[in-house]
Scaffold this active site. Structure first.
Site, PDB file in Angstrom:
ATOM      1  N   GLN A 360      -6.171 -11.544   9.200  1.00 56.40           N
ATOM      2  CA  GLN A 360      -6.579 -10.470  10.106  1.00 56.40           C
ATOM      3  C   GLN A 360      -7.574 -10.975  11.146  1.00 56.40           C
ATOM      4  O   GLN A 360      -8.654 -11.459  10.803  1.00 56.40           O
ATOM      5  CB  GLN A 360      -7.203  -9.306   9.338  1.00 56.40           C
ATOM      6  CG  GLN A 360      -6.225  -8.540   8.473  1.00 56.40           C
ATOM      7  CD  GLN A 360      -6.164  -9.040   7.051  1.00 56.40           C
ATOM      8  OE1 GLN A 360      -6.471 -10.209   6.785  1.00 56.40           O
ATOM      9  NE2 GLN A 360      -5.786  -8.173   6.119  1.00 56.40           N
ATOM     10  N   GLN A 382      -1.950 -11.903  13.269  1.00 57.90           N
ATOM     11  CA  GLN A 382      -2.004 -10.710  12.421  1.00 57.90           C
ATOM     12  C   GLN A 382      -3.053  -9.737  12.969  1.00 57.90           C
ATOM     13  O   GLN A 382      -4.173 -10.124  13.291  1.00 57.90           O
ATOM     14  CB  GLN A 382      -2.356 -11.094  10.981  1.00 57.90           C
ATOM     15  CG  GLN A 382      -2.359  -9.922  10.017  1.00 57.90           C
ATOM     16  CD  GLN A 382      -2.458 -10.344   8.565  1.00 57.90           C
ATOM     17  OE1 GLN A 382      -2.295 -11.516   8.236  1.00 57.90           O
ATOM     18  NE2 GLN A 382      -2.713  -9.391   7.679  1.00 57.90           N
ATOM     19  N   ASP A 383      -2.640  -8.443  13.088  1.00 56.71           N
ATOM     20  CA  ASP A 383      -3.559  -7.372  13.512  1.00 56.71           C
ATOM     21  C   ASP A 383      -4.068  -7.559  14.939  1.00 56.71           C
ATOM     22  O   ASP A 383      -5.264  -7.404  15.210  1.00 56.71           O
ATOM     23  CB  ASP A 383      -4.747  -7.265  12.557  1.00 56.71           C
ATOM     24  CG  ASP A 383      -4.355  -6.754  11.181  1.00 56.71           C
ATOM     25  OD1 ASP A 383      -3.160  -6.512  10.956  1.00 56.71           O
ATOM     26  OD2 ASP A 383      -5.245  -6.598  10.333  1.00 56.71           O
ATOM     27  N   ASP A 404       1.872  -6.852  11.194  1.00 58.49           N
ATOM     28  CA  ASP A 404       1.186  -5.573  11.467  1.00 58.49           C
ATOM     29  C   ASP A 404       0.415  -5.612  12.783  1.00 58.49           C
ATOM     30  O   ASP A 404      -0.719  -5.135  12.862  1.00 58.49           O
ATOM     31  CB  ASP A 404       0.211  -5.230  10.330  1.00 58.49           C
ATOM     32  CG  ASP A 404       0.876  -5.223   8.968  1.00 58.49           C
ATOM     33  OD1 ASP A 404       2.095  -4.998   8.895  1.00 58.49           O
ATOM     34  OD2 ASP A 404       0.174  -5.458   7.959  1.00 58.49           O
ATOM     35  N   ARG A 472       5.846  -0.815   8.821  1.00 54.55           N
ATOM     36  CA  ARG A 472       5.712  -0.497   7.404  1.00 54.55           C
ATOM     37  C   ARG A 472       4.531   0.454   7.225  1.00 54.55           C
ATOM     38  O   ARG A 472       3.611   0.491   8.059  1.00 54.55           O
ATOM     39  CB  ARG A 472       5.528  -1.762   6.562  1.00 54.55           C
ATOM     40  CG  ARG A 472       4.297  -2.600   6.891  1.00 54.55           C
ATOM     41  CD  ARG A 472       4.152  -3.755   5.916  1.00 54.55           C
ATOM     42  NE  ARG A 472       3.003  -4.601   6.217  1.00 54.55           N
ATOM     43  CZ  ARG A 472       2.482  -5.474   5.345  1.00 54.55           C
ATOM     44  NH1 ARG A 472       3.015  -5.605   4.139  1.00 54.55           N
ATOM     45  NH2 ARG A 472       1.445  -6.218   5.685  1.00 54.55           N
TER      46      ARG A 472
END
Length: 567
Positions: A360, A382-383, A404, A472
């Site tokens: 993250q 990520q993120d 994500d 998701r």
């Protein structure tokens, strides 16, 4: 002043007092001569009647709430509940919640000041919580003010700020995700935070009743409160702001100039933001000249109505590399974090260069209401883009990431944007979205309209080695829609990915409407109860800029082009 005007002074005051006493004595003697009036037999039942009225009113107001026992116990303490209007009841509930937030903040502060009790990661997480509590108190205050002023006219705003207040509590808890076994400080605070969240949830359920009572007003749609979009932007972007966002660089007169070479007013963006006025209602413009700015920028709550504009994607670049692996919380890892309402940005790249192995690592975090971004690029793994809370709009922007990489719990529309999945780590999967709606009454979700969903240059040669999904469910009521977009061949036939077994599969809302491209075939999509291929334009229109983020009420002022509906 009041007592003097009532009683008077000197002899005049004494005469008035004497006259009052004479009148009272005469009235008392008269009452003694009157025949006795029988007392009502049932006078002793009056408190019980009042109690029954209170209980009935509480039960009525709490109908449909997720936490009815808490709701009834909260409302039962309100004096003369049965005689109060619904907005007055909600105000009282919100005030109770504010007291609970202050208690939670006091508890956090006490632990923060205990030397040696918290390790650096937990201290940072507690600091995040204190910032989020402060924002929550602001949002609760805004809800109370709106309810007191004109509840029917401001119901969208009330629902928005209360939705954000819930999000803040779970963000606080998320900060302890990387704490060691036992959760550290989290078990100490989570009961208080769940209590706050449940109190706000009950208020949100009551706000829904105000919305239902607006029979003369048209339904706003599934993401109530976002508003309509006109000429490419939500209406909350004013015509003046829209011109600012679309104007050539040399046609925009800034209030401050940032330049690395010293030719401007400041050499860092952070210094320029600090120099901007606090809590201004007028637009304050900061021009960031071409160059690479290696800094973390925070636009605080007091820095309202800022516009940051640069020389274009790839020319004006803000870059940093905080990550959770290096000890930061996800919340605090952002290269640029924006909380000041009414924020605008154009022609700037924001990057978190921590790399895929650092997990993250946020490029941009936004918790600013009525914020808009035009022709910007957000780069990470990520993120990447943390659409944390409140109402946001993105137009003609690029977003790069892996896991994500568009996530959060704002009411957000991305329109005419390019979303690129990058090459992830071995054994990783690419997931474009992870929406975090915690409560079914929150007016939040991610709406992706007329966007390009494709592989980035580094993924194309190895695309067959990785699975890629549209989204998701990060939280139980996750809500995401892809509409009228181009989905390239990288999208898995299933389309969507589980978070953890059957979690949220029946409570989420995931939809696809009139998409095109090799990845848009829905014949092999997941068979979850919460997923649907939207065939009705009326249902799809709920997720347009008009219905989703009240775009008709604010985007017209920003100069960012926007589209209100499906056309």
């Amino acid at each position: 002043m009041t007592s003097m005007s009532t009683l008077g002074s000197g002899s005049r005051g004494r005469n008035k007092l004497l006259l009052s006493c004479i009148l009272f004595s005469s009235l008392f003697l008269l009452l003694l001569t009157l025949p006795a009036v029988p007392k009502p037999v049932a006078h002793h039942d009056q408190p019980h009647v009042h109690s029954r009225l209170q209980a009935a009113a509480a039960a009525d107001h709490c109908g449909g709430s997720l936490y009815p026992d808490l709701c009834v116990s909260t409302l039962s303490t309100i004096p003369d509940l049965h005689a109060k209007s619904l907005p007055e009841v909600i105000c009282a509930s919100v005030n109770t919640t504010a007291a609970a937030v202050r208690n939670a903040a006091k508890n956090c502060t006490n632990f923060l000041h205990r030397r040696g009790y918290l390790d650096p990661r937990q201290r940072l997480a507690v600091t995040d919580c204190l910032d989020l509590f402060s924002q929550t108190l602001d949002e609760l205050g805004a809800a109370s003010a709106a309810l007191a002023a004109d509840p029917a006219a401001h119901v969208d705003d009330v629902q928005t700020v209360l939705s954000a207040a819930i999000t803040n509590q779970y963000t606080c808890l998320d900060g302890f995700a990387y704490v060691g076994r036992g959760g550290g400080y989290r078990p100490v605070i989570e009961r208080r935070l769940y209590h706050v969240s449940h109190l706000v949830s009950n208020s949100l359920a009551m706000v829904k009743r105000i919305r239902r009572r607006r029979a003369s007003r048209p339904r706003r749609g599934a993401l109530e409160g976002y508003g309509k979009v006109s000429e490419g932007f939500p209406a909350w972007v004013s015509a003046k702001d829209r011109k600012l966002l679309q104007a050539p660089t040399n046609a925009t007169i800034p209030d401050l100039v940032v330049a690395k070479d010293g030719s401007g007013n400041c050499t860092t963006i952070s210094d320029a933001v600090a120099a901007a006025p606090n809590n201004t209602d007028t637009r304050f413009v900061i021009y960031v000249k071409a160059g690479a700015y290696f800094e973390n920028v925070e636009v605080g709550k007091s820095k309202t109505n800022l516009l940051l504009f640069g020389d274009g994607i790839g020319k004006t670049v803000v870059k940093a590399s905080r990550s959770v692996v290096d000890g930061w919380t996800t919340f605090r890892s952002a290269t640029v974090a924006v909380v000041g309402d009414g924020f605008l940005m154009r022609d700037i790249t924001i990057e978190n260069a921590a790399g895929p192995s650092k997990h993250q690592a946020v490029a941009l975090r936004v918790g600013a209401d009525l914020s808009a971004f035009y022709r910007c690029s957000f780069v990470g793994y990520q993120d990447t883009l943390y659409v944390h809370s409140l109402r946001q709009f993105y137009r003609e922007c690029n977003v790069y990431g892996t896991v994500d990489f568009i996530f959060g719990n704002a009411a957000v529309v991305l329109q005419n944007c390019n979303l690129y999945a990058r090459k992830p780590l071995p054994n990783q999967q690419n997931i474009f979205t992870a929406q975090g709606r915690e409560d079914p009454n929150q007016n939040t979700g991610i709406s992706i309209q007329r966007c390009k969903v494709a592989a980035a240059a580094d993924l194309i040669p190895v695309q067959a080695n990785f699975s890629t999904y549209l989204g998701r469910p990060w939280k139980e009521y996750s809500r995401t829609v892809f509409m009228q977009s181009y989905l390239d061949s990288l999208i898995s036939p299933a389309g969507w990915l589980e978070w953890n077994g059957s979690f949220a599969l029946s409570t989420l809302y995931y939809g696809e409407y009139m998409n095109r491209g090799p990845g848009s075939n829905t014949s092999s999509r997941v068979a979850w109860p919460g997923f649907r291929v939207i065939g009705d334009a009326a249902e799809a229109s709920n997720f347009t800029t008009a219905a989703f983020v009240q775009g008709d009420q604010w985007l017209g002022s920003t100069s960012v082009p926007f589209s209100l509906g499906l056309d």
